[in-house]
Enzyme design. Structure first.
Site, PDB file in Angstrom:
ATOM      1  N   GLU A 490      36.860  38.810  38.549  1.00 53.94           N
ATOM      2  CA  GLU A 490      36.330  39.079  37.200  1.00 53.94           C
ATOM      3  C   GLU A 490      35.950  40.543  37.001  1.00 53.94           C
ATOM      4  O   GLU A 490      35.435  40.905  35.942  1.00 53.94           O
ATOM      5  CB  GLU A 490      35.135  38.159  36.933  1.00 53.94           C
ATOM      6  CG  GLU A 490      35.548  36.696  36.852  1.00 53.94           C
ATOM      7  CD  GLU A 490      34.370  35.743  36.725  1.00 53.94           C
ATOM      8  OE1 GLU A 490      33.229  36.174  36.976  1.00 53.94           O
ATOM      9  OE2 GLU A 490      34.600  34.560  36.393  1.00 53.94           O
ATOM     10  N   LYS A 602      36.094  41.629  43.030  1.00 56.71           N
ATOM     11  CA  LYS A 602      34.879  40.816  43.150  1.00 56.71           C
ATOM     12  C   LYS A 602      35.076  39.670  44.140  1.00 56.71           C
ATOM     13  O   LYS A 602      34.206  39.343  44.938  1.00 56.71           O
ATOM     14  CB  LYS A 602      34.528  40.256  41.769  1.00 56.71           C
ATOM     15  CG  LYS A 602      33.315  39.335  41.763  1.00 56.71           C
ATOM     16  CD  LYS A 602      33.083  38.738  40.374  1.00 56.71           C
ATOM     17  CE  LYS A 602      31.889  37.814  40.362  1.00 56.71           C
ATOM     18  NZ  LYS A 602      31.767  37.048  39.126  1.00 56.71           N
ATOM     19  N   GLN A 603      36.228  39.015  44.048  1.00 57.67           N
ATOM     20  CA  GLN A 603      36.458  37.843  44.894  1.00 57.67           C
ATOM     21  C   GLN A 603      37.955  37.676  45.094  1.00 57.67           C
ATOM     22  O   GLN A 603      38.746  38.206  44.322  1.00 57.67           O
ATOM     23  CB  GLN A 603      35.866  36.600  44.247  1.00 57.67           C
ATOM     24  CG  GLN A 603      36.569  36.141  42.999  1.00 57.67           C
ATOM     25  CD  GLN A 603      35.702  35.203  42.175  1.00 57.67           C
ATOM     26  OE1 GLN A 603      34.967  35.655  41.300  1.00 57.67           O
ATOM     27  NE2 GLN A 603      35.789  33.915  42.435  1.00 57.67           N
TER      28      GLN A 603
HETATM   29  C1  BGC Z   1      32.728  33.481  39.890  1.00 57.40           C
HETATM   30  C2  BGC Z   1      33.567  32.336  39.357  1.00 57.40           C
HETATM   31  C3  BGC Z   1      32.809  31.053  39.563  1.00 57.40           C
HETATM   32  C4  BGC Z   1      31.395  31.133  38.979  1.00 57.40           C
HETATM   33  C5  BGC Z   1      30.566  29.914  39.307  1.00 57.40           C
HETATM   34  C6  BGC Z   1      31.364  33.478  39.211  1.00 57.40           C
HETATM   35  O1  BGC Z   1      30.590  34.512  39.726  1.00 57.40           O
HETATM   36  O2  BGC Z   1      33.370  34.709  39.630  1.00 57.40           O
HETATM   37  O3  BGC Z   1      34.809  32.280  40.043  1.00 57.40           O
HETATM   38  O4  BGC Z   1      33.505  30.002  38.971  1.00 57.40           O
HETATM   39  O5  BGC Z   1      30.731  32.250  39.502  1.00 57.40           O
HETATM   40  O6  BGC Z   1      30.436  29.750  40.696  1.00 57.40           O
END
Ligand code: BGC
Length: 759
Positions: A490, A602-603
């Site tokens: 994100e 971020k992930q």
């Molecule tokens: C993450 C999402 C996730 C959400 C709830 C966000 O910080 O980027 O991938 O679905 O948190 O865990």
């Protein structure tokens, strides 16, 4: 590794010494839940220090009107909030005229919290000088029954340690409660009636707008110093608050015990006219059983859970504690008994994320629940989405899609979208892919061939229809492209051709087309019903296959690397370890603009695709991508380190795999992100489980056979895990010397490093 104020123990979470600055964090860490309701570890007695009150009822929410600065067409009208429900645990003690409040007592000593994960019982004890005449000792035990969804139990023992003590006890239900994250300070609860009769306090309430009926009940008893059970408390009711009071005198050295049974009876499962009878029955039976029998039942219920899900780690108690904490919390959050419920990222431990359902369920939680419970539980999770398909179709229609295309919401309680950041609501569409993948994953793991023809096929077709409309053909690239999306990372918004999204879309189109052909062939009658129901057009699947075969994927011009999105190489690709440590996490230090322009991830994004579709790529390709993306990844989502840990283990980068494992598994216990006071990261705990079972254990189902490929981290002497595979309970033990697989199914062959292994 970060240091924690909590003690390391293989089965217990322990806090010693009273530190008011840790109260909110501990309220999260020591949270209790039983799948149907849950609560933060707030004190029973009054506390005037900083605290975050929270007690929640599964499936009960309020549609809090959306608050955004600039409205965009297609925004959801509300954000669903899990509600802070009336407080039933409260018990005030006035000792010789002074209120027991650890924030006010002149001294607090021997303070200790202990959450015993083996039995599900939480104990708090302390000694406090409440006033100059009296020092008391308290031992308070609490649990939420795993057998009886609506029953909570408190046993609160008070002893006069020094001086005699005139104790005024006031046990209450407080209906005046609020959510910290309320958008407009709307009242969420409408209290319809507050009654006390035959010792039972009953507050019947309804949520505004959603009209969920919930009864909060409680009954208090006292065991006096002579061991006599006293139940005739004075009752009072005023303004949404019910209370039961009793005085008790304690000579120095004497003790008494307050027993309180209480909880919520949820209108989703019980008719409101039966609330009172149900509450009476609950407290009557609890009292008859008595505290010892109730605790034994709790221990047995947890023993049954551990029997099929425990993971043992020898030689590393910090890792051991962390994985048990994860398994414990996942079971407190969701037990699969009620298909109406799902798994909020914070479970019952806080308000953030509204207790709603995210893609976390399909992408992270499903494997855990499938493998540690009956397969029906996995099926329930899929059925939940099937039941919301109509809403997903409506959701897509609002955005301009048609002909039965579905876009599942990013965040939901009842199937409606409630997330309102345009770059996520409209663009983070890869969530559709995770839902389709979960259907594949479920069938692949459980061999249940009935879900897809009965339900899954409708979901797959609706998702494929969405992708087919969401792409467009680019004459310039001679390929289908996907514009304006946000991938799992994100920290990039509105990008073109996010590789992960394009890849999972391509996979969905192919998979849906294959499944459609299979159903038409193997279940002709069901298919002819579906042709009509779904207004199926003969050439739809042909179009899907054609789009899939012409999907565009951004690539590095000179290296064999897929790029996260178009233009990724324009960024200044400095590794994340060049960011000054005092600027991490970047989301707490950098402007959003700077984050978006940076190369930091971020992930797991491209690597999320490599995780889901590992068998599509060879090891060298995986390694090239891991080496390219891992240095740029800041892991600022709790969902990230587990995926990288699993891939690192596949690549034999064991040190890295282990570091990332620790980061994922002790995220909350060591409060890596300095936010544990908001609640626990429940869904990423399923990732912790995956890191061990799929990462270090190397579990995979290949060609319908169960494979393991175990690798022991250097810091461990041995580890073992348990699984339910297609009805067979399996234990895998990995030591420095050998791998042992035990199960009682003569027809099951488990492969270890490619070779059949004797059980
Ligand atoms: C993450 C999402 C996730 C959400 C709830 C966000 O910080 O980027 O991938 O679905 O948190 O865990």
């Amino acid at each position: 590794m970060k240091s924690s104020y909590l003690k390391i123990h293989p089965w217990k979470i322990i806090e010693e010494d009273f530190d008011p600055s840790q109260v909110k964090s501990s309220e999260s860490i020591f949270s209790l839940g039983n799948g149907a309701m849950g609560q933060r570890a707030n004190f029973e007695e009054a506390y005037s220090g900083e605290s975050f009150q929270g007690s929640y009822v599964g499936g009960v929410y309020y549609p809090d009107k959306t608050k955004v600065g600039w409205w965009k067409n297609g925004y959801p009208e509300y954000f669903a909030k899990v509600l802070n429900a009336p407080n039933w645990i409260g018990i005030n003690f006035v000792v010789n005229g002074s209120i027991l409040d650890l924030n006010q007592c002149s001294s607090v000593s021997n303070f200790r919290r202990e959450l015993d994960m083996e039995t599900g019982i939480y104990t708090r004890s302390f000694q406090a000088q409440v006033n100059p005449d009296c020092k008391i000792e308290v031992i308070a035990k609490r649990f939420l029954s795993m057998d009886e969804a609506a029953l909570g139990v408190i046993q609160y023992q008070v002893k006069a340690l020094q001086g005699s003590c005139d104790l005024a006890i006031e046990s209450y239900i407080e209906g005046k409660i609020t959510n910290q994250d309320s958008n407009w300070d709307d009242p969420f609860w409408n209290h319809l009636s507050a009654t006390s009769s035959d010792g039972l306090m009953l507050l019947e309430s309804q949520t505004y707008k959603t009209e969920f009926d919930v009864a909060t009940y409680a009954q208090t008893h006292l065991i006096n110093p002579q061991g006599k059970l006293i139940s005739d408390f004075d009752q009072s009711t005023e303004d949404g608050r019910l209370s039961q009071s009793k005085n008790q005198f304690l000579n120095e050295g004497e003790q008494c015990t307050v027993l309180k049974f209480g909880g919520y009876i949820n209108g989703l499962n019980h008719a409101p006219q039966t609330f009172k009878t149900k509450a009476k029955k609950l407290v009557k039976e609890a009292l008859e059983k008595g505290i010892d029998q109730l605790m034994e039942a709790q221990r047995l219920a947890w023993a049954a859970i551990w029997e099929i899900s425990d993971i043992e780690i020898h030689g590393d108690d910090a890792a051991q504690q962390a994985i048990r904490f994860s398994i414990f919390q996942l079971n407190q959050t969701y037990n699969g008994k009620d298909p109406k419920l799902n798994i909020g990222p914070k479970g019952f431990t806080g308000e953030k994320y509204g207790g709603s359902t995210y893609w976390d369920t399909e992408a992270y939680c499903l494997p855990f629940y499938m493998a540690t419970k009956s397969h029906q539980v996995g099926r329930n999770l899929l059925t939940y989405r099937y039941n919301q398909l109509d809403k997903a179709i409506e959701n897509a229609q609002k955005l301009g899609f048609n002909q039965g295309a579905a876009l599942y919401p990013m965040v939901t309680m009842n199937g409606e979208e409630c997330h309102n950041e345009w770059e996520i609501t409209f663009e983070e569409i890869h969530r559709n892919g995770a839902i389709a993948f979960a259907i594949y994953n479920y069938e692949h793991y459980t061999a249940d061939q009935t879900y897809i023809p009965e339900m899954g096929i409708e979901v797959l077709i609706a998702i494929a229809r969405f992708w087919a409309q969401r792409v467009n053909y680019s004459d310039f690239r001679n390929a289908y492209v996907m514009l304006g999306v946000t991938g799992p990372n994100e920290y990039e918004n509105n990008v073109n051709n996010n590789w992960y999204t394009n890849y999972i879309a391509q996979w969905c189109l192919n998979y849906a087309a294959d499944q459609q052909a299979k159903i038409a062939d193997e279940h002709p009658q069901r298919w002819s019903e579906l042709v009509e129901k779904l207004a199926w057009k003969a050439d739809e699947a042909v179009l899907w296959k054609s789009i899939a075969s012409q999907m565009y994927f951004p690539k590095h011009p000179t290296q064999d690397i897929f790029l996260q999105q178009d233009g990724f190489l324009d960024k200044d690709l400095q590794p994340a370890n060049t960011i000054p440590p005092d600027e991490r996490p970047i989301n707490q230090h950098w402007s959003w603009d700077r984050i978006l322009r940076s190369p930091y991830i971020k992930q797991a994004d491209v690597l999320q695709g490599f995780y889901l579709f590992e068998s599509h790529f060879d090891k060298q390709t995986l390694e090239q991508h891991f080496d390219f993306y891992e240095p740029l990844t800041v892991h600022e989502s709790s969902l990230s380190p587990c995926i990288h840990s699993i891939l690192a283990a596949r690549l034999d980068k064991m040190q890295k795999a282990y570091e990332l494992y620790l980061q994922t598994s002790r995220l909350d216990l060591d409060d890596y992100n300095k936010e544990v006071e908001e609640g626990l990261h429940i869904t990423s705990m399923a990732g912790t489980w995956m890191s061990i079972v799929e990462g270090f254990g190397g579990l995979a189902v290949v060609d319908d056979q169960l494979h393991i490929n175990p690798k022991l981290p250097e810091a461990w002497n041995a580890f073992s895990f348990k699984l339910n595979f297609r009805g067979t309970a399996i234990k895998v033990e990995v030591s420095k010397e050998n791998v042992r697989v035990t199960h009682g199914n003569p027809d099951l062959i488990v492969y270890c490093n490619g070779n059949a292994i004797a059980s």
